[in-house]
Design a protein around this motif. Structure first.
Motif, PDB file in Angstrom:
ATOM      1  N   ASN A  30       0.836  -1.221   0.000  1.00  0.00           N
ATOM      2  CA  ASN A  30       0.000   0.000   0.000  1.00  0.00           C
ATOM      3  C   ASN A  30       0.856   1.251   0.000  1.00  0.00           C
ATOM      4  N   ASN A  31       0.411   2.304  -0.654  1.00  0.00           N
ATOM      5  CA  ASN A  31       1.061   3.634  -0.627  1.00  0.00           C
ATOM      6  C   ASN A  31       2.565   3.545  -0.820  1.00  0.00           C
ATOM      7  N   TYR A  32       2.997   2.914  -1.857  1.00  0.00           N
ATOM      8  CA  TYR A  32       4.414   2.558  -2.004  1.00  0.00           C
ATOM      9  C   TYR A  32       5.054   3.223  -3.220  1.00  0.00           C
ATOM     10  N   ILE A  33       4.276   3.514  -4.249  1.00  0.00           N
ATOM     11  CA  ILE A  33       4.819   3.928  -5.554  1.00  0.00           C
ATOM     12  C   ILE A  33       4.447   5.393  -5.849  1.00  0.00           C
ATOM     13  N   HIS A  34       5.430   6.145  -6.395  1.00  0.00           N
ATOM     14  CA  HIS A  34       5.152   7.544  -6.758  1.00  0.00           C
ATOM     15  C   HIS A  34       4.565   7.668  -8.167  1.00  0.00           C
ATOM     16  N   PHE A  35       5.043   6.794  -9.080  1.00  0.00           N
ATOM     17  CA  PHE A  35       4.706   6.991 -10.491  1.00  0.00           C
ATOM     18  C   PHE A  35       4.597   5.636 -11.187  1.00  0.00           C
ATOM     19  N   PHE A  36       3.485   5.387 -11.832  1.00  0.00           N
ATOM     20  CA  PHE A  36       3.323   4.160 -12.628  1.00  0.00           C
ATOM     21  C   PHE A  36       3.302   4.515 -14.108  1.00  0.00           C
ATOM     22  N   LEU A  73      -7.129  -0.590 -12.128  1.00  0.00           N
ATOM     23  CA  LEU A  73      -7.107   0.763 -11.543  1.00  0.00           C
ATOM     24  C   LEU A  73      -7.164   0.685 -10.019  1.00  0.00           C
ATOM     25  N   LYS A  74      -8.040  -0.171  -9.504  1.00  0.00           N
ATOM     26  CA  LYS A  74      -8.175  -0.309  -8.047  1.00  0.00           C
ATOM     27  C   LYS A  74      -6.851  -0.796  -7.441  1.00  0.00           C
ATOM     28  N   SER A  75      -6.243  -1.790  -8.099  1.00  0.00           N
ATOM     29  CA  SER A  75      -4.998  -2.359  -7.564  1.00  0.00           C
ATOM     30  C   SER A  75      -3.900  -1.300  -7.539  1.00  0.00           C
ATOM     31  N   ARG A  76      -3.747  -0.556  -8.665  1.00  0.00           N
ATOM     32  CA  ARG A  76      -2.662   0.447  -8.733  1.00  0.00           C
ATOM     33  C   ARG A  76      -2.944   1.608  -7.772  1.00  0.00           C
ATOM     34  N   SER A  77      -4.212   1.972  -7.594  1.00  0.00           N
ATOM     35  CA  SER A  77      -4.481   3.134  -6.738  1.00  0.00           C
ATOM     36  C   SER A  77      -4.144   2.802  -5.286  1.00  0.00           C
ATOM     37  N   ASP A  78      -4.353   1.554  -4.859  1.00  0.00           N
ATOM     38  CA  ASP A  78      -3.961   1.179  -3.488  1.00  0.00           C
ATOM     39  C   ASP A  78      -2.451   1.273  -3.326  1.00  0.00           C
ATOM     40  N   GLU A  79      -1.717   1.014  -4.384  1.00  0.00           N
ATOM     41  CA  GLU A  79      -0.248   0.979  -4.304  1.00  0.00           C
ATOM     42  C   GLU A  79       0.388   2.359  -4.460  1.00  0.00           C
ATOM     43  N   LEU A  80      -0.383   3.281  -5.055  1.00  0.00           N
ATOM     44  CA  LEU A  80       0.153   4.612  -5.361  1.00  0.00           C
ATOM     45  C   LEU A  80       0.061   5.509  -4.121  1.00  0.00           C
ATOM     46  N   LYS A  81       1.117   6.321  -3.947  1.00  0.00           N
ATOM     47  CA  LYS A  81       1.071   7.296  -2.850  1.00  0.00           C
ATOM     48  C   LYS A  81       0.076   8.401  -3.195  1.00  0.00           C
ATOM     49  N   VAL A  82      -0.428   9.093  -2.172  1.00  0.00           N
ATOM     50  CA  VAL A  82      -1.316  10.232  -2.433  1.00  0.00           C
ATOM     51  C   VAL A  82      -0.529  11.239  -3.268  1.00  0.00           C
ATOM     52  N   GLY A  83      -1.144  11.768  -4.305  1.00  0.00           N
ATOM     53  CA  GLY A  83      -0.443  12.699  -5.210  1.00  0.00           C
ATOM     54  C   GLY A  83       0.295  11.980  -6.329  1.00  0.00           C
ATOM     55  N   GLY A  84       0.259  10.655  -6.313  1.00  0.00           N
ATOM     56  CA  GLY A  84       0.956   9.861  -7.340  1.00  0.00           C
ATOM     57  C   GLY A  84       0.264   9.963  -8.697  1.00  0.00           C
ATOM     58  N   ILE A  85       1.039   9.643  -9.726  1.00  0.00           N
ATOM     59  CA  ILE A  85       0.558   9.793 -11.111  1.00  0.00           C
ATOM     60  C   ILE A  85       0.699   8.457 -11.841  1.00  0.00           C
ATOM     61  N   MET A  86      -0.196   8.207 -12.794  1.00  0.00           N
ATOM     62  CA  MET A  86      -0.077   7.001 -13.626  1.00  0.00           C
ATOM     63  C   MET A  86      -0.239   7.396 -15.094  1.00  0.00           C
ATOM     64  N   VAL A  87       0.673   6.883 -15.938  1.00  0.00           N
ATOM     65  CA  VAL A  87       0.603   7.137 -17.387  1.00  0.00           C
ATOM     66  C   VAL A  87       0.479   5.788 -18.095  1.00  0.00           C
ATOM     67  N   LEU A  88      -0.533   5.649 -18.920  1.00  0.00           N
ATOM     68  CA  LEU A  88      -0.777   4.373 -19.614  1.00  0.00           C
ATOM     69  C   LEU A  88      -0.850   4.597 -21.119  1.00  0.00           C
ATOM     70  N   THR A  89      -0.242   3.695 -21.870  1.00  0.00           N
ATOM     71  CA  THR A  89      -0.387   3.694 -23.323  1.00  0.00           C
ATOM     72  C   THR A  89      -0.774   2.283 -23.736  1.00  0.00           C
ATOM     73  N   PHE A  90      -1.806   2.148 -24.535  1.00  0.00           N
ATOM     74  CA  PHE A  90      -2.118   0.831 -25.093  1.00  0.00           C
ATOM     75  C   PHE A  90      -2.938   0.986 -26.367  1.00  0.00           C
ATOM     76  N   GLN A  91      -3.109  -0.102 -27.062  1.00  0.00           N
ATOM     77  CA  GLN A  91      -3.840  -0.021 -28.329  1.00  0.00           C
ATOM     78  C   GLN A  91      -5.334   0.131 -28.074  1.00  0.00           C
ATOM     79  N   GLY A  92      -5.968   0.956 -28.912  1.00  0.00           N
ATOM     80  CA  GLY A  92      -7.414   1.133 -28.797  1.00  0.00           C
ATOM     81  C   GLY A  92      -8.008   1.178 -30.186  1.00  0.00           C
ATOM     82  N   ARG A  93      -9.190   1.761 -30.287  1.00  0.00           N
ATOM     83  CA  ARG A  93      -9.767   1.994 -31.616  1.00  0.00           C
ATOM     84  C   ARG A  93     -10.422   3.359 -31.604  1.00  0.00           C
TER      85      ARG A  93
END
Ligand SMILES: C[S@@+](CC[C@H](N)C(=O)[O-])C[C@H]1O[C@@H](n2cnc3c(N)ncnc32)[C@H](O)[C@@H]1O
Length: 261
Positions: free
Chosen positions: A38-44, A98-118
């Motif tokens: 929990n609350n471990y990562i600054h940036f994903f 999203l739920k899993s990463r948000s538990d791991e992210l510190k408050v104020g943390g940021i996440m950037v995702l790139t994947f294929q879409g349409r």
């Protein structure tokens, strides 16, 4: 990767611009579920992975009759039930991510995702659709068993921007900052290498066939057997060389940044 690390660490040490310590680490497990405390990562940051689902939608295979007959992914001929089953699997998986990463992210943390879409809800131009068509041809020639194609569906989904936005808002752990699409040619890596020189469509077709084979051969082999792979991808290269003369073959990619709400 281990052979690249010593020179990477050296380059980090040589920097004088205040970049802090950097630790490289591999974590076993699926990103659909918890990976860190929990609350471990600054940036994903995650690149080109989240279009893989945790599994094929069960609705497609649980009944007596296969619902996505003659296809390995959604195509323009797939019924609305097939679209719905894939979308719902994506919604479940992405929400859990999203739920899993948000538990791991510190408050104020940021996440950037790139994947294929349409881009549009009914845009289904993808190498997988071409592979599906070729497998159908190979059934007619007795090279592939029809029942195998009928019961096989890839655990992959390319969402639209709206579908992604809806999951992020409904799940509620993140505030979306940016969400954009960008296009990349199916042979963008090759075009980077040759830097603007005009390439023969045969070479482009072969390059795209190799790049698709390296990703999808393992999963296709389990279902259809190793014996047909040379033939399938040789036909694929030829087909792509023809298509590329007439249309821009491009992936739609989604890129987004979000902060912990
Ligand atoms: C196309 S590669 C992208 C690799 C790298 N991120 C990049 O951008 O070059 C897709 C990766 O997603 C990984 N992947 C797919 N589903 C996953 C899951 N549920 N959990 C963890 N990794 C997964 C695959 O193992 C593969 O390494």
């Amino acid at each position: 990767m281990d052979h690249l690390l010593p020179s990477f660490y050296q380059r980090v040490q040589e920097r004088r611009d205040g970049v802090g310590a950097c630790v490289v680490n591999a974590t076993p497990g699926s990103f659909y579920g918890r990976l860190f405390p929990n609350n471990y990562i600054h940036f994903f940051q995650s690149s080109y992975s989240l279009h893989w689902l945790s599994q094929t939608p069960e609705e497609l295979i649980k009944g007596a009759k296969p619902l996505n007959k003659g296809n390995i992914y959604i195509t323009t001929t797939s019924s609305p039930i097939v679209f719905k089953a894939y979308l719902e699997q994506f919604q479940r998986d992405f929400s859990f991510f999203l739920k899993s990463r948000s538990d791991e992210l510190k408050v104020g943390g940021i996440m950037v995702l790139t994947f294929q879409g349409r881009e549009k809800a009914h845009e289904i131009t993808h190498p997988l659709v071409v592979i599906g068509m070729l497998l159908k041809d190979m059934i007619l020639e007795g090279l592939v068993e029809e029942t195998k194609l009928d019961s096989f569906n890839l655990p992959i989904y390319f969402p639209t921007m709206e579908e992604v936005r809806e999951v992020i808002e409904a799940e509620g752990s993140f505030t979306l900052q940016t969400l954009k699409t960008f296009k990349l040619g199916w042979d963008a890596n090759l075009q980077d290498e040759v830097n603007g020189s005009l390439l023969d469509s045969k070479i482009r077709g072969e390059f795209i066939a190799k790049s698709i084979r390296v990703v999808f051969e393992p999963i296709l082999t389990v279902e259809f057997g190793n014996e047909i792979m040379d033939e399938l991808f040789s036909r694929f290269a030829t087909k792509i060389s023809q298509l590329i003369e007439f249309e821009a073959l491009e992936y739609t990619n989604l890129v987004m940044s979000m902060g912990k709400a």
